[in-house]
Design a protein around this motif. Sequence first.
Motif, short mmCIF file in Angstrom:
data_model
loop_
_atom_site.label_atom_id
_atom_site.label_comp_id
_atom_site.label_asym_id
_atom_site.label_seq_id
_atom_site.Cartn_x
_atom_site.Cartn_y
_atom_site.Cartn_z
N MET A 230 0.83 -1.21 0.00
CA MET A 230 0.00 0.00 0.00
C MET A 230 0.87 1.26 0.00
O MET A 230 0.54 2.25 -0.66
N LYS A 231 1.98 1.22 0.73
CA LYS A 231 2.87 2.39 0.74
C LYS A 231 3.54 2.55 -0.62
O LYS A 231 3.76 3.67 -1.08
N GLY A 232 3.83 1.43 -1.25
CA GLY A 232 4.40 1.47 -2.60
C GLY A 232 3.42 2.09 -3.58
O GLY A 232 3.79 2.85 -4.48
N LEU A 233 2.13 1.79 -3.38
CA LEU A 233 1.12 2.26 -4.33
C LEU A 233 0.70 3.70 -4.05
O LEU A 233 0.54 4.50 -4.98
N PHE A 234 0.52 4.03 -2.78
CA PHE A 234 -0.04 5.35 -2.44
C PHE A 234 0.98 6.30 -1.82
O PHE A 234 0.65 7.43 -1.50
N ASN A 236 4.43 6.84 1.06
CA ASN A 236 4.76 6.49 2.44
C ASN A 236 3.75 6.95 3.47
O ASN A 236 3.64 6.39 4.55
N LYS A 237 2.97 8.00 3.10
CA LYS A 237 2.01 8.53 4.08
C LYS A 237 0.73 7.70 4.15
O LYS A 237 -0.10 7.94 5.01
N ALA A 238 0.59 6.72 3.23
CA ALA A 238 -0.63 5.92 3.19
C ALA A 238 -0.89 5.26 4.54
O ALA A 238 0.03 4.79 5.20
N GLU A 239 -2.18 5.28 4.94
CA GLU A 239 -2.52 4.60 6.20
C GLU A 239 -3.34 3.36 5.91
O GLU A 239 -4.27 3.38 5.11
N VAL A 240 -3.00 2.28 6.59
CA VAL A 240 -3.63 0.99 6.36
C VAL A 240 -4.21 0.47 7.66
O VAL A 240 -3.61 0.65 8.73
N ARG A 241 -5.37 -0.17 7.58
CA ARG A 241 -6.03 -0.68 8.79
C ARG A 241 -6.46 -2.12 8.55
O ARG A 241 -7.01 -2.43 7.48
N PHE A 242 -6.20 -3.00 9.50
CA PHE A 242 -6.61 -4.41 9.38
C PHE A 242 -7.76 -4.67 10.33
O PHE A 242 -7.68 -4.35 11.51
#
Length: 337
Positions: A230-234, A236-242
């Motif tokens: 996700m950081k590669g796509l969006f 480094n600031k991308a936030e991901v939640r599981f």
Amino acid sequence: AEAEYRDIISNAASSDALEAARVNCLGRKGVLTELLKNLKDFTIEEKKEAGPLGNKIKKDLEDAFYSKKNALESAALNEELAKTNIDLTLPGWPVANGHKHPLTIAMDRMTAILSKLGFVWAEGPQIEEEKYNFDFLNIPLHHPARDVQDTLIIGGGAKKGMVLRSHTSNVQVRYMEKNKPPLRIMSPGKVFRRDDIDASHSPVFHQIEGLYVDKNVSLADLKSDLTAFMKGLFGNKAEVRFRPSFFPFTEPSVEVDVKCVFCDGKSPCSFCKGTGWKEMLGAGIVHPNVLRNVGIDPEIYSGYAFGMGVERLAMLMLGIKDIRAFYENDLRIWKQF
Ligand code: PHE
């Protein structure tokens, strides 16, 4: 005779006259050609002198012919241009270049990142046997996903038991049947569901399946790889939640959300429904039953799998809020990419 023909050629008033001169002199039955034919009756001494001379004359006359031909042609063109009003200094019509479809652009980015993470390409059929779409994936006969409400079933007869695959997870099973761990594959492709079209649904869409099986693969590997993706796509600031979830073929299962870029999560946003997060994929640790179904010992190996929604990721990536934009081929939209 050479000088004579040189004059005739350079004085030819039209391309017809020029061509006639060429035939008379240099043609198959032309004067010069006939002369050169006679060389064979010369003595060796004579040939030594006459041969090169003949060839030189021939070449000179040919040169004269071609330069006259060019001169006549450009004179004709200039005359033609003088009659018409074409301004050759005007810029031409722009040529519209074709380019990749935005979905392809997005999908290429995604598979490029995955391949950097070590995933290799795998493919499977879109028209699939029920056992690969469901049974081997631990999806029981009466699971709601198997309902005609959700899955597009292909007729009876010879096609009995065939469906349009409802996810790319069929590739997991097919790949593990033929290949034993360690394995790490990505499988992009079309999937089909009985959905009405609206801003976020389409009966045909795309997924990328991921599967990693080896010794000691854990949820921590899944979290770190998907976060890196996700950081590669969006950025480094991308936030991901599981979030915990359920799929018959993974245990435990998670759903992965990415922070919405269209809103602040407070004001209502059509993309994330004002929650500030958008679900992008389902994932989890491959269920032991799935491994057993393909003859892999779950006591020795474990794996993670994910299936991501290409359109959803592409919408966030490209700033497109309506999934229909991908399929309507509106040039005003395509030109922006
Ligand atoms: N196949 C699931 C779907 O289409 C996604 C998924 C893939 C979930 C792999 C877990 C593991 O919703």
